[in-house]
Write an enzyme that holds these catalytic residues in place. Sequence first.
Site, PDB file in Angstrom:
ATOM      1  N   SER A  75       4.038   2.257   8.425  1.00  0.00           N
ATOM      2  CA  SER A  75       3.736   1.232   7.421  1.00  0.00           C
ATOM      3  C   SER A  75       4.957   0.759   6.660  1.00  0.00           C
ATOM      4  O   SER A  75       5.852   1.555   6.364  1.00  0.00           O
ATOM      5  CB  SER A  75       2.754   1.783   6.400  1.00  0.00           C
ATOM      6  N   GLY A  76       4.958  -0.520   6.350  1.00  0.00           N
ATOM      7  CA  GLY A  76       6.057  -1.109   5.592  1.00  0.00           C
ATOM      8  C   GLY A  76       7.219  -1.480   6.494  1.00  0.00           C
ATOM      9  O   GLY A  76       8.035  -2.309   6.146  1.00  0.00           O
TER      10      GLY A  76
ATOM     11  N   HIS B  52       0.829  -1.215   0.000  1.00  0.00           N
ATOM     12  CA  HIS B  52       0.000   0.000   0.000  1.00  0.00           C
ATOM     13  C   HIS B  52       0.864   1.266   0.000  1.00  0.00           C
ATOM     14  O   HIS B  52       0.373   2.344  -0.314  1.00  0.00           O
ATOM     15  CB  HIS B  52      -1.026  -0.016   1.142  1.00  0.00           C
TER      16      HIS B  52
ATOM     17  N   ASP C 248      -5.135  -7.579   1.640  1.00  0.00           N
ATOM     18  CA  ASP C 248      -4.607  -8.929   1.464  1.00  0.00           C
ATOM     19  C   ASP C 248      -3.265  -8.805   0.723  1.00  0.00           C
ATOM     20  O   ASP C 248      -3.160  -8.013  -0.218  1.00  0.00           O
ATOM     21  CB  ASP C 248      -5.612  -9.733   0.605  1.00  0.00           C
TER      22      ASP C 248
HETATM   23  N1  ARG Z   1      -1.145   2.211   7.230  1.00  0.00           N
HETATM   24  C1  ARG Z   1      -0.313   2.941   8.142  1.00  0.00           C
HETATM   25  C2  ARG Z   1       0.778   3.617   7.358  1.00  0.00           C
HETATM   26  O1  ARG Z   1       0.633   3.767   6.159  1.00  0.00           O
HETATM   27  C3  ARG Z   1       0.156   2.107   9.298  1.00  0.00           C
HETATM   28  C4  ARG Z   1      -0.922   1.960  10.265  1.00  0.00           C
HETATM   29  C5  ARG Z   1      -0.754   1.043  11.362  1.00  0.00           C
HETATM   30  N2  ARG Z   1      -1.895   1.243  12.187  1.00  0.00           N
HETATM   31  C6  ARG Z   1      -2.039   0.727  13.365  1.00  0.00           C
HETATM   32  N3  ARG Z   1      -3.061   1.044  14.064  1.00  0.00           N
HETATM   33  N4  ARG Z   1      -1.208  -0.121  13.837  1.00  0.00           N
HETATM   34  O2  ARG Z   1       1.720   4.133   7.888  1.00  0.00           O
END
Ligand code: ARG
Length: 483
Positions: free
Chosen positions: A432-433, A287, A334
């Site tokens: 993230s990542g 993502h 997913d």
């Molecule tokens: N999708 C988020 C990002 O792009 C990470 C989120 C993690 N969220 C959580 N509640 N643990 O950085």
Amino acid sequence: MTSIASAPPYYENHGFHPENIYSTRQPVGANPYPPFSTNIPSVPSYVPRVATHQSSRPVAHSSGRTCTSTVKKIIIIILSILLVICCAIAAFFIWYFVENRCLGSLIECGSSGVCMPPSQWCDGVSHCPNGEDETRCVRLFGPDFILEVYSPISKSWYPVCQDDWNDNYGRIACKDMGYNADTYYYSRGVAAEGSFKSYMKLNTSAGDIDLYKKLYSSDSCASGKVVSLRCIDCGLSTRSVNIMSRIVGGSGAVLGQWPWQVSLHAQGIHVCGGSIITRQWIVTAAHCVEGRFSDPYSWRAFAGILNQNEMFLRDGYRVQQIISHPDYDTDSKDNDIALMKLETPLTFTDTIRPVCLPNPGMMFQPNQQCWISGWGAEYQGGKTSNNLNYVMVPLIERSRCNSIYIYNGMILPTMICAGYLGGGIDSCQGDSGGPLVTNKNSVWWLVGDTSWGTGCASPNRPGVYGNMTVFTDWIYKNMQANR
Ligand code: ARG
């Protein structure tokens, strides 16, 4: 608090997308076409008349003739441009064929010139003319990195007996997993557990033939030892964690504590985290590299640096290629995993090192202590942190995380939950990542990559991570196909 049953599926975390980093405004004067004027006639008003051959035709016809010669000129110009383009394409293909033989992310069947997609390698079905896609399948099993070879005949994996094994064979096996020879660490014999009934053994009298042709299955192994193979010195941190000790509710990291952690910048801004797995490959979330973030040239990776303000003064590592999981699903998240290949390999130091990919057969216990790290927000809705933070989060069993009062069936087999049902400690936007790691047998393993969560650190909404164990095989195949 909102009722979970009535709440529509809601994701806070469809990537961290900073605003205004891509300006779509066209610079003034960028229009490559001259302004259209209605005064310009479609036929030149003055055409020089040069007689190139004797003509008895009336002058009135000569403008038609010059017109044909202009058309001829245009055709010649177009043809020469086409010729140059064709030559360039042909040269590219010749270069590509000599360099790679297989286009894109395809793996060559031996040296036959036949190419197969990575998904068809070691899938139990033979596709290559000589079956190479099934006859050189190797993997590392369990926390001791036991080398196993797949037998297409008995359709099962066998450990390799240490008898007559050497580092040269080890290097071949590592290469077949997608590692470079320059990171090769060691091969060593370890006592075979009672669970092994059969082995792969080397036929030393077979002469100078391919390693895999020398291997045959046998019920005995004289040394009683099997090969433990390390293709890279991974999972070592020179600074131990302070277990007592933001992410949300974490502590500031010290240099060398999470040496595999990288900060990934798009257009000069921290967007996501990532984990170093080899000198050239970084694991991150799919993502993070979606849509307008899919162009490798907009990314820079920063390794061995704790503070964002220091990164702004440096160049970072350029990204050459991004491979997003083909089955990644934007809505469900997913298969939220992607690989980034760096243009120039990293130099490993005490502060820049790879983490180990989890081998098949590794069991992570429910409640197993894991650590997350990143420059993500320190509270929900907050901005990226300047310094790297980390915190311990226990794993949460999938069935529990999928229960009606937590994520109600949204946790797929490619995901793993970690955190606290009481809330207060979690990863957040910008993490993230990045890595979710655990320490087992004195080695740090990548258990997951930060993926999503509803809000940050809310009760009964723990963090959700990509389940790395299910991606290890995909990672190796793609590293091998894009070496
Ligand atoms: N999708 C988020 C990002 O792009 C990470 C989120 C993690 N969220 C959580 N509640 N643990 O950085």
